[in-house]
Design a protein around this motif. Structure first.
Motif, PDB file in Angstrom:
ATOM      1  N   GLY A  29       0.817  -1.208   0.000  1.00 34.82           N
ATOM      2  CA  GLY A  29       0.000   0.000   0.000  1.00 34.82           C
ATOM      3  C   GLY A  29       0.847   1.252   0.000  1.00 34.82           C
ATOM      4  O   GLY A  29       0.534   2.230  -0.694  1.00 34.82           O
ATOM      5  N   VAL A  30       1.930   1.247   0.775  1.00 34.91           N
ATOM      6  CA  VAL A  30       2.860   2.386   0.775  1.00 34.91           C
ATOM      7  C   VAL A  30       3.476   2.572  -0.609  1.00 34.91           C
ATOM      8  O   VAL A  30       3.614   3.701  -1.104  1.00 34.91           O
ATOM      9  CB  VAL A  30       3.963   2.172   1.840  1.00 34.91           C
ATOM     10  CG1 VAL A  30       5.042   3.236   1.715  1.00 34.91           C
ATOM     11  CG2 VAL A  30       3.356   2.183   3.234  1.00 34.91           C
TER      12      VAL A  30
ATOM     13  N   CYS B 141       2.422 -11.854  -4.273  1.00 34.13           N
ATOM     14  CA  CYS B 141       1.250 -11.161  -3.731  1.00 34.13           C
ATOM     15  C   CYS B 141       1.552  -9.688  -3.466  1.00 34.13           C
ATOM     16  O   CYS B 141       0.663  -8.840  -3.570  1.00 34.13           O
ATOM     17  CB  CYS B 141       0.775 -11.837  -2.455  1.00 34.13           C
ATOM     18  SG  CYS B 141       0.045 -13.466  -2.740  1.00 34.13           S
ATOM     19  N   ALA B 142       2.801  -9.375  -3.127  1.00 28.06           N
ATOM     20  CA  ALA B 142       3.190  -7.974  -2.967  1.00 28.06           C
ATOM     21  C   ALA B 142       3.050  -7.236  -4.297  1.00 28.06           C
ATOM     22  O   ALA B 142       2.544  -6.108  -4.347  1.00 28.06           O
ATOM     23  CB  ALA B 142       4.630  -7.884  -2.463  1.00 28.06           C
ATOM     24  N   ALA B 143       3.495  -7.875  -5.385  1.00 27.25           N
ATOM     25  CA  ALA B 143       3.372  -7.253  -6.704  1.00 27.25           C
ATOM     26  C   ALA B 143       1.906  -7.047  -7.079  1.00 27.25           C
ATOM     27  O   ALA B 143       1.519  -5.977  -7.573  1.00 27.25           O
ATOM     28  CB  ALA B 143       4.071  -8.119  -7.749  1.00 27.25           C
TER      29      ALA B 143
ATOM     30  N   ALA C 275      -3.363  -1.435  -5.229  1.00 27.90           N
ATOM     31  CA  ALA C 275      -3.357  -0.164  -4.515  1.00 27.90           C
ATOM     32  C   ALA C 275      -3.534   1.030  -5.449  1.00 27.90           C
ATOM     33  O   ALA C 275      -4.278   1.966  -5.136  1.00 27.90           O
ATOM     34  CB  ALA C 275      -2.057  -0.026  -3.726  1.00 27.90           C
ATOM     35  N   VAL C 276      -2.879   1.017  -6.607  1.00 27.47           N
ATOM     36  CA  VAL C 276      -2.935   2.189  -7.481  1.00 27.47           C
ATOM     37  C   VAL C 276      -4.260   2.283  -8.227  1.00 27.47           C
ATOM     38  O   VAL C 276      -4.684   3.376  -8.613  1.00 27.47           O
ATOM     39  CB  VAL C 276      -1.766   2.202  -8.479  1.00 27.47           C
ATOM     40  CG1 VAL C 276      -0.447   2.345  -7.752  1.00 27.47           C
ATOM     41  CG2 VAL C 276      -1.762   0.963  -9.355  1.00 27.47           C
TER      42      VAL C 276
ATOM     43  N   LEU D 165      -5.348  -5.044   2.166  1.00 28.23           N
ATOM     44  CA  LEU D 165      -4.579  -4.141   3.026  1.00 28.23           C
ATOM     45  C   LEU D 165      -3.949  -3.013   2.211  1.00 28.23           C
ATOM     46  O   LEU D 165      -3.953  -1.845   2.639  1.00 28.23           O
ATOM     47  CB  LEU D 165      -3.486  -4.926   3.756  1.00 28.23           C
ATOM     48  CG  LEU D 165      -3.930  -5.818   4.921  1.00 28.23           C
ATOM     49  CD1 LEU D 165      -2.754  -6.661   5.418  1.00 28.23           C
ATOM     50  CD2 LEU D 165      -4.483  -4.973   6.057  1.00 28.23           C
ATOM     51  N   ALA D 166      -3.411  -3.335   1.050  1.00 29.80           N
ATOM     52  CA  ALA D 166      -2.769  -2.318   0.221  1.00 29.80           C
ATOM     53  C   ALA D 166      -3.768  -1.262  -0.244  1.00 29.80           C
ATOM     54  O   ALA D 166      -3.472  -0.061  -0.232  1.00 29.80           O
ATOM     55  CB  ALA D 166      -2.100  -2.984  -0.981  1.00 29.80           C
ATOM     56  N   VAL D 167      -4.953  -1.701  -0.646  1.00 31.20           N
ATOM     57  CA  VAL D 167      -5.983  -0.746  -1.070  1.00 31.20           C
ATOM     58  C   VAL D 167      -6.386   0.153   0.093  1.00 31.20           C
ATOM     59  O   VAL D 167      -6.595   1.365  -0.073  1.00 31.20           O
ATOM     60  CB  VAL D 167      -7.201  -1.503  -1.641  1.00 31.20           C
ATOM     61  CG1 VAL D 167      -8.376  -0.552  -1.858  1.00 31.20           C
ATOM     62  CG2 VAL D 167      -6.836  -2.199  -2.945  1.00 31.20           C
ATOM     63  N   ALA D 168      -6.474  -0.408   1.300  1.00 32.91           N
ATOM     64  CA  ALA D 168      -6.835   0.384   2.475  1.00 32.91           C
ATOM     65  C   ALA D 168      -5.765   1.431   2.792  1.00 32.91           C
ATOM     66  O   ALA D 168      -6.078   2.580   3.119  1.00 32.91           O
ATOM     67  CB  ALA D 168      -7.059  -0.526   3.672  1.00 32.91           C
ATOM     68  N   VAL D 169      -4.495   1.045   2.683  1.00 36.41           N
ATOM     69  CA  VAL D 169      -3.405   1.985   2.963  1.00 36.41           C
ATOM     70  C   VAL D 169      -3.397   3.127   1.952  1.00 36.41           C
ATOM     71  O   VAL D 169      -3.146   4.291   2.304  1.00 36.41           O
ATOM     72  CB  VAL D 169      -2.046   1.245   2.957  1.00 36.41           C
ATOM     73  CG1 VAL D 169      -0.890   2.231   3.024  1.00 36.41           C
ATOM     74  CG2 VAL D 169      -1.970   0.276   4.122  1.00 36.41           C
ATOM     75  N   ALA D 170      -3.671   2.816   0.678  1.00 38.32           N
ATOM     76  CA  ALA D 170      -3.662   3.848  -0.368  1.00 38.32           C
ATOM     77  C   ALA D 170      -4.955   4.653  -0.429  1.00 38.32           C
ATOM     78  O   ALA D 170      -5.040   5.622  -1.190  1.00 38.32           O
ATOM     79  CB  ALA D 170      -3.404   3.198  -1.730  1.00 38.32           C
TER      80      ALA D 170
END
Length: 420
Positions: free
Chosen positions: A20-21, A150-152, A158-159, A192-197
Motif C-alpha cells: 500500500g505504501v 502477492c506484494a506485486a 493499490a494504485v 490491506l494495500a488498497v486500504a493503505v492507499a
C-alpha cells in the motif's frame, strides 16, 4: 501455530501494508510529474493535456523522455534490472535499489506523457519493499515466492483500487496457482494495500460508469466481439514483441531515442489529447461516449504504435492499460459504426469495455482475471460481468484453438522429463 506459519502470517500483514505504501508513493509521484509536465492543478490528465498549450504538449513529453533516458543510461551501466516475475519465480535475490530506481523512472516517463502503463512501477516497488520487510525471516522458498508475488499484485491493487483484480493477478498470472494458501494471501495483501492507499484514491473506481441504457443481448453480442478482440490482441502482442526483439540500448543513445518518442506523442497530442499517458484518458472518453468514429479509428491505430515506439527506443513500462485502451478503442469503433450506419443503437461504454476485456485476455492469457479487472475498474452493474467473461473466455479459447492447429498432434516442442 509453529514458527514458520507465524512468520508467514506476520509476513502477509507486513507485505500488504508495504505494498500500500508503494502504491501510494508511486501514485503521488505520478500526479506530481503530470501536473508539472502539463502545468495544471486539479482534474484529470486529460483535462491537463487539453488545457495546456501546443508547445507544452510537444515539449513536455520530450523533456520527460530525455530525463528518463538519462536515468536508464546511468542505471544500466551500473546494474542489471531483471524481470520481476522471473526473479520471483526462480527464487533469486531481488535487487532492491535497481528495481526501485527503475520503477521511479517508469513513473517519470509515464507521468510526462509516454504511452506506457504505470502498473509496472508499483509492482516492482512493492516487491522490493516486501522483500526488505521479510528478508531476515526463516521463510521457505515457496512461502517467499507467494509473499513477493502477492506484494506485486497488491501494488497493482493499490494504485487502481482493485483488490480482487490485484489478488487474481498474483495468483492467476504470477503464481499460476489456485492453492488456498496463495489465494488467501493474495486477497489479504491486496485488501490491506488498497486500504493503505485509500487516503489518496478514496477507494473509488478509476473510471466513472455513465449508467447508460443497456440490453441483456449484449452477452450474446460479446460472442461476436470475441474474434475481433482476438485479432486485435494478437496484433498488439506481435507489435510489442517486435518492438522488444531489438537489443535494448545501454549507451547514451537512450536519451535522444526516448526523447524523440516523447516528441512524437507530444505532437500527436496536439490533435488527440487522449493519447498521452497509460491509456486511462482513452478509457474515460470511451465511457463518456465523447469520441467520434474518425477519432476512434485514429486512436485505435496510434495508441499501440506509440507504445511500440517507446519500447523500441529502450523504455520500460506496463502493458495492461495500453492493451485496455486499444481494446476500448476497438469497441468504440464497432459501437459508433453500428450507431452511425444502422438503425440500431448499442451502448458505446458497454461494448468498449467488453472488447477491452477480450483484448486483455489475449495479451495476459488470463481471461477470468481480465474480465474481473475490467469490471472492477469501472464497477458497472453486476450483470455486465457476464458479457465481459463471455468475450474474454471466448477470445482466449479461440486463441488456444489456433495455437493447437499450428502445432500438429498437440506437440508444443517443450522438453519433458520421462519417469521410469
Amino acid at each position: 501455530m509453529n514458527r514458520r506459519n507465524l512468520e508467514f502470517a506476520c509476513g502477509i500483514v507486513i507485505v500488504g501494508l508495504l505494498a500500500g505504501v508503494a502504491g501510494l508513493c508511486t501514485s503521488l509521484l505520478l500526479r506530481f510529474v503530470e501536473h508539472l509536465t502539463y502545468h495544471y492543478t486539479f482534474g484529470t490528465l486529460l483535462a491537463g493535456v487539453t488545457g495546456s498549450s501546443p508547445v507544452r504538449r510537444a515539449v513536455g513529453p520530450m523533456i520527460g523522455g530525455a530525463l528518463a533516458g538519462f536515468g536508464w543510461w546511468m542505471l544500466r551501466r551500473r546494474a542489471e534490472v531483471p524481470p520481476l516475475a522471473e526473479t520471483i519465480a526462480t527464487h533469486r535475490c531481488i535487487p532492491h535499489v535497481p528495481l526501485t530506481i527503475d520503477a521511479a523512472l517508469q513513473v517519470l516517463l509515464v507521468g510526462s506523457g509516454a504511452s506506457l502503463g504505470r502498473e509496472g512501477a508499483p509492482r516492482q516497488f512493492a516487491a522490493a519493499l516486501g522483500d526488505l520487510g521479510v528478508s531476515r525471516w526463516s521463510l521457505t522458498e515457496r512461502d517467499r515466492e507467494i509473499l513477493l508475488a502477492c506484494a506485486a499484485g497488491a501494488g497493482l491493487a493499490a494504485v487502481y483500487s482493485v483488490p480482487v483484480g490485484g489478488a487474481l493477478f498474483a495468483t492467476a498470472i504470477m503464481l499460476k496457482t489456485w492453492h488456498p494458501r496463495a489465494v488467501g494471501t493474495a486477497l489479504i495483501t491486496s485488501s490491506l494495500a488498497v486500504a493503505v492507499a485509500s487516503p489518496l484514491t478514496h477507494e473509488d473506481a478509476p473510471l466513472d460508469w455513465p449508467d447508460p441504457q443497456l440490453s441483456y443481448l449484449l452477452t450474446a453480442f460479446a460472442v461476436v466481439l470475441a474474434p475481433l478482440a482476438l485479432g486485435v490482441g494478437m496484433a498488439f502482442n506481435r507489435l510489442m514483441a517486435t518492438a522488444r526483439a531489438h537489443h535494448t540500448p545501454k549507451n547514451w543513445l537512450l536519451i535522444p531515442a526516448i526523447a524523440a518518442a516523447g516528441l512524437v506523442i507530444g505532437i500527436c497530442s496536439i490533435w488527440w489529447p487522449e493519447l498521452p499517458g497509460n491509456g486511462k484518458s482513452i478509457l474515460t472518453v470511451t465511457l463518456n461516449s465523447g469520441m467520434t468514429l474518425g477519432a476512434a479509428i485514429i486512436i485505435l491505430f496510434l495508441k499501440p504504435l506509440l507504445t511500440a515506439l517507446f519500447l523500441r527506443a529502450g523504455a520500460v513500462g506496463g502493458m495492461l492499460t495500453p492493451a485496455l485502451a486499444t481494446g476500448a478503442a476497438t469497441g468504440s469503433v464497432v459501437a459508433l459504426a453500428i450507431n452511425t450506419w444502422t438503425e440500431h443503437h448499442v451502448s458505446v461504454p458497454a461494448v468498449s469495455l467488453t472488447c477491452a476485456a477480450g483484448v486483455l485476455a489475449i495479451t495476459q492469457r488470463a481471461p477470468i482475471w481480465a474480465a474481473i479487472f475490467v469490471w472492477e475498474l469501472a464497477r458497472p452493474p453486476w450483470w455486465l460481468l457476464a458479457p465481459f467473461l463471455v468475450a474474454a473466455i471466448a477470445a482466449h479459447y479461440l486463441s488456444m484453438a489456433i495455437e493447437r492447429r499450428r502445432i500438429p498432434n498437440g506437440h508444443t516442442g517443450a522438453v519433458t522429463s520421462k519417469r521410469p
